[in-house]
Write a protein that holds these residues in place. Sequence first.
Motif, PDB file in Angstrom:
ATOM      1  N   LEU A   1       0.827  -1.207   0.000  1.00 11.99           N
ATOM      2  CA  LEU A   1       0.000   0.000   0.000  1.00 11.99           C
ATOM      3  C   LEU A   1       0.860   1.255   0.000  1.00 11.99           C
ATOM      4  CD1 LEU A   1      -2.812  -0.917   2.528  1.00 11.99           C
ATOM      5  CD2 LEU A   1      -3.097  -0.429   0.092  1.00 11.99           C
ATOM      6  N   VAL A   2       1.894   1.251   0.807  1.00 14.94           N
ATOM      7  CA  VAL A   2       2.774   2.414   0.891  1.00 14.94           C
ATOM      8  C   VAL A   2       3.473   2.656  -0.449  1.00 14.94           C
ATOM      9  CG1 VAL A   2       4.881   3.311   1.982  1.00 14.94           C
ATOM     10  CG2 VAL A   2       3.088   2.262   3.382  1.00 14.94           C
ATOM     11  N   ALA A   3       3.938   1.599  -1.088  1.00 10.26           N
ATOM     12  CA  ALA A   3       4.635   1.738  -2.369  1.00 10.26           C
ATOM     13  C   ALA A   3       3.728   2.341  -3.440  1.00 10.26           C
ATOM     14  CB  ALA A   3       5.158   0.377  -2.828  1.00 10.26           C
ATOM     15  N   ALA A   4       2.436   2.073  -3.353  1.00  7.45           N
ATOM     16  CA  ALA A   4       1.498   2.574  -4.349  1.00  7.45           C
ATOM     17  C   ALA A   4       0.961   3.963  -4.006  1.00  7.45           C
ATOM     18  CB  ALA A   4       0.326   1.599  -4.497  1.00  7.45           C
ATOM     19  N   GLY A   5       1.245   4.431  -2.787  1.00  5.40           N
ATOM     20  CA  GLY A   5       0.680   5.703  -2.332  1.00  5.40           C
ATOM     21  C   GLY A   5       1.672   6.844  -2.385  1.00  5.40           C
ATOM     22  N   GLY A   6       1.155   8.012  -2.076  1.00  6.64           N
ATOM     23  CA  GLY A   6       1.971   9.219  -2.018  1.00  6.64           C
ATOM     24  C   GLY A   6       2.076   9.712  -0.592  1.00  6.64           C
ATOM     25  N   LEU A   7       3.214  10.247  -0.230  1.00  9.41           N
ATOM     26  CA  LEU A   7       3.417  10.725   1.137  1.00  9.41           C
ATOM     27  C   LEU A   7       2.430  11.819   1.526  1.00  9.41           C
ATOM     28  CD1 LEU A   7       7.322  10.823   1.384  1.00  9.41           C
ATOM     29  CD2 LEU A   7       5.765   9.043   2.210  1.00  9.41           C
TER      30      LEU A   7
ATOM     31  N   VAL B   1      -5.784  10.939   4.762  1.00  7.36           N
ATOM     32  CA  VAL B   1      -6.932  10.122   5.151  1.00  7.36           C
ATOM     33  C   VAL B   1      -7.453  10.654   6.479  1.00  7.36           C
ATOM     34  CG1 VAL B   1      -6.181   8.042   3.925  1.00  7.36           C
ATOM     35  CG2 VAL B   1      -5.424   8.420   6.278  1.00  7.36           C
ATOM     36  N   THR B   2      -8.660  10.260   6.798  1.00  7.47           N
ATOM     37  CA  THR B   2      -9.269  10.667   8.060  1.00  7.47           C
ATOM     38  C   THR B   2      -9.347   9.464   8.981  1.00  7.47           C
ATOM     39  OG1 THR B   2     -10.578  12.339   6.902  1.00  7.47           O
ATOM     40  CG2 THR B   2     -11.301  11.731   9.114  1.00  7.47           C
ATOM     41  N   THR B   3      -8.878   9.633  10.194  1.00  4.55           N
ATOM     42  CA  THR B   3      -8.894   8.555  11.181  1.00  4.55           C
ATOM     43  C   THR B   3     -10.327   8.327  11.672  1.00  4.55           C
ATOM     44  OG1 THR B   3      -8.585  10.013  13.073  1.00  4.55           O
ATOM     45  CG2 THR B   3      -6.580   9.216  11.960  1.00  4.55           C
ATOM     46  N   PRO B   4     -10.585   7.205  12.302  1.00  5.00           N
ATOM     47  CA  PRO B   4     -11.925   6.956  12.861  1.00  5.00           C
ATOM     48  C   PRO B   4     -12.344   7.992  13.899  1.00  5.00           C
ATOM     49  CG  PRO B   4     -10.684   4.906  12.764  1.00  5.00           C
ATOM     50  CD  PRO B   4      -9.728   6.020  12.415  1.00  5.00           C
ATOM     51  N   TRP B   5     -11.385   8.696  14.499  1.00  8.61           N
ATOM     52  CA  TRP B   5     -11.706   9.717  15.497  1.00  8.61           C
ATOM     53  C   TRP B   5     -11.753  11.116  14.884  1.00  8.61           C
ATOM     54  CZ3 TRP B   5      -7.647   6.370  15.546  1.00  8.61           C
ATOM     55  CH2 TRP B   5      -6.382   6.885  15.294  1.00  8.61           C
ATOM     56  N   GLY B   6     -11.705  11.185  13.530  1.00 12.88           N
ATOM     57  CA  GLY B   6     -11.932  12.441  12.831  1.00 12.88           C
ATOM     58  C   GLY B   6     -10.723  13.297  12.527  1.00 12.88           C
ATOM     59  N   ALA B   7      -9.528  12.856  12.846  1.00 15.81           N
ATOM     60  CA  ALA B   7      -8.322  13.626  12.564  1.00 15.81           C
ATOM     61  C   ALA B   7      -7.820  13.307  11.156  1.00 15.81           C
ATOM     62  CB  ALA B   7      -7.234  13.294  13.576  1.00 15.81           C
ATOM     63  N   GLU B   8      -7.346  14.322  10.469  1.00 14.13           N
ATOM     64  CA  GLU B   8      -6.728  14.098   9.172  1.00 14.13           C
ATOM     65  C   GLU B   8      -5.240  13.816   9.379  1.00 14.13           C
ATOM     66  OE1 GLU B   8      -7.689  17.541   6.748  1.00 14.13           O
ATOM     67  OE2 GLU B   8      -9.306  16.384   5.826  1.00 14.13           O
ATOM     68  N   VAL B   9      -4.722  12.898   8.571  1.00 13.60           N
ATOM     69  CA  VAL B   9      -3.316  12.515   8.683  1.00 13.60           C
ATOM     70  C   VAL B   9      -2.834  12.099   7.296  1.00 13.60           C
ATOM     71  CG1 VAL B   9      -3.893  10.118   9.319  1.00 13.60           C
ATOM     72  CG2 VAL B   9      -1.678  11.055   9.954  1.00 13.60           C
ATOM     73  N   ASN B  10      -1.570  12.414   6.994  1.00 13.95           N
ATOM     74  CA  ASN B  10      -1.046  11.975   5.692  1.00 13.95           C
ATOM     75  C   ASN B  10      -0.165  10.740   5.887  1.00 13.95           C
ATOM     76  OD1 ASN B  10       1.533  12.961   6.452  1.00 13.95           O
ATOM     77  ND2 ASN B  10       1.242  14.884   5.367  1.00 13.95           N
ATOM     78  N   LEU B  11       0.151  10.108   4.770  1.00 18.25           N
ATOM     79  CA  LEU B  11       0.948   8.887   4.823  1.00 18.25           C
ATOM     80  C   LEU B  11       2.303   9.142   5.467  1.00 18.25           C
ATOM     81  CD1 LEU B  11       1.363   5.906   4.194  1.00 18.25           C
ATOM     82  CD2 LEU B  11       2.022   6.567   1.862  1.00 18.25           C
ATOM     83  N   ARG B  12       2.882  10.285   5.228  1.00 15.65           N
ATOM     84  CA  ARG B  12       4.178  10.656   5.815  1.00 15.65           C
ATOM     85  C   ARG B  12       4.113  10.565   7.343  1.00 15.65           C
ATOM     86  NH1 ARG B  12       4.064  14.933   3.607  1.00 15.65           N
ATOM     87  NH2 ARG B  12       5.613  14.660   1.957  1.00 15.65           N
ATOM     88  N   ALA B  13       3.063  11.145   7.922  1.00 13.22           N
ATOM     89  CA  ALA B  13       2.910  11.144   9.376  1.00 13.22           C
ATOM     90  C   ALA B  13       2.651   9.735   9.908  1.00 13.22           C
ATOM     91  CB  ALA B  13       1.781  12.082   9.787  1.00 13.22           C
ATOM     92  N   ILE B  14       1.902   8.939   9.162  1.00 13.90           N
ATOM     93  CA  ILE B  14       1.652   7.560   9.580  1.00 13.90           C
ATOM     94  C   ILE B  14       2.967   6.789   9.631  1.00 13.90           C
ATOM     95  CG2 ILE B  14       0.594   5.364   8.908  1.00 13.90           C
ATOM     96  CD1 ILE B  14      -1.754   7.031   7.749  1.00 13.90           C
ATOM     97  N   LEU B  15       3.780   6.926   8.602  1.00  9.60           N
ATOM     98  CA  LEU B  15       5.061   6.217   8.570  1.00  9.60           C
ATOM     99  C   LEU B  15       5.976   6.685   9.700  1.00  9.60           C
ATOM    100  CD1 LEU B  15       5.660   6.111   4.726  1.00  9.60           C
ATOM    101  CD2 LEU B  15       5.162   4.156   6.220  1.00  9.60           C
ATOM    102  N   ALA B  16       6.027   7.983   9.941  1.00  7.21           N
ATOM    103  CA  ALA B  16       6.860   8.500  11.029  1.00  7.21           C
ATOM    104  C   ALA B  16       6.383   7.939  12.365  1.00  7.21           C
ATOM    105  CB  ALA B  16       6.834  10.027  11.049  1.00  7.21           C
ATOM    106  N   HIS B  17       5.069   7.883  12.545  1.00  3.89           N
ATOM    107  CA  HIS B  17       4.514   7.326  13.779  1.00  3.89           C
ATOM    108  C   HIS B  17       4.908   5.859  13.936  1.00  3.89           C
ATOM    109  CE1 HIS B  17       1.851   6.211  16.998  1.00  3.89           C
ATOM    110  NE2 HIS B  17       1.285   5.297  16.223  1.00  3.89           N
ATOM    111  N   LEU B  18       4.826   5.080  12.867  1.00  2.00           N
ATOM    112  CA  LEU B  18       5.146   3.659  12.954  1.00  2.00           C
ATOM    113  C   LEU B  18       6.636   3.423  13.204  1.00  2.00           C
ATOM    114  CD1 LEU B  18       2.746   2.236  10.256  1.00  2.00           C
ATOM    115  CD2 LEU B  18       2.562   2.005  12.749  1.00  2.00           C
ATOM    116  N   VAL B  19       7.490   4.286  12.673  1.00  2.00           N
ATOM    117  CA  VAL B  19       8.925   4.166  12.974  1.00  2.00           C
ATOM    118  C   VAL B  19       9.144   4.354  14.471  1.00  2.00           C
ATOM    119  CG1 VAL B  19      11.211   5.225  12.678  1.00  2.00           C
ATOM    120  CG2 VAL B  19       9.740   4.853  10.677  1.00  2.00           C
TER     121      VAL B  19
END
Length: 163
Positions: A112-118, A122-140
């Motif tokens: 999914l990450v390889a096919a996406g753009g940083l 997307v919107t989280t279930p709790w209503g916050a917007e987040v980009n792929l860049r922030a998701i990856l940084a969080h997972l690191v």
Amino acid sequence: MTRVDPDRLGDERAALTQHLAYQRATMLIKLDGLDDEALRRPMTASGLNLLGLVRHLTVTEHGWLLTIYGGVPDPYLALDEQPGAEFRVDADEPTEEVLALYRETCARADELVAAGGLDDVVTTPWGAEVNLRAILAHLVQETARHNGHADLMREAIDGTTGS
């Protein structure tokens, strides 16, 4: 998963994805050479163990990358209703299945990450917007933080340090 040192001169995407891959592989290295009893041994007052850390990282990767970013249904929603459940592995769950699910989840997330753009938002279930860049940084940071826990647990089990 083979651990490969990140390219210290890579672009932003490479830095994020390679550091995540490095941290994932580090977690699995922490488990090398331990038997099932050691992997499941409670190492904290709450009962946390090494295999439970892997379960948590599986749930976290699935939640952020497959469900929130990729729109894949979340099979772990019921765990939200049970405090600490995402850190527990049932006694009848084979260790190799828990580890295989982590590897599979990471591989699906990588696709999914390889096919996406940083900059994909997307919107989280709790209503916050987040980009792929922030998701990856969080997972690191999430994976690295739990690698620290795994370091301490492994040293307490058999004295192994490093890696």
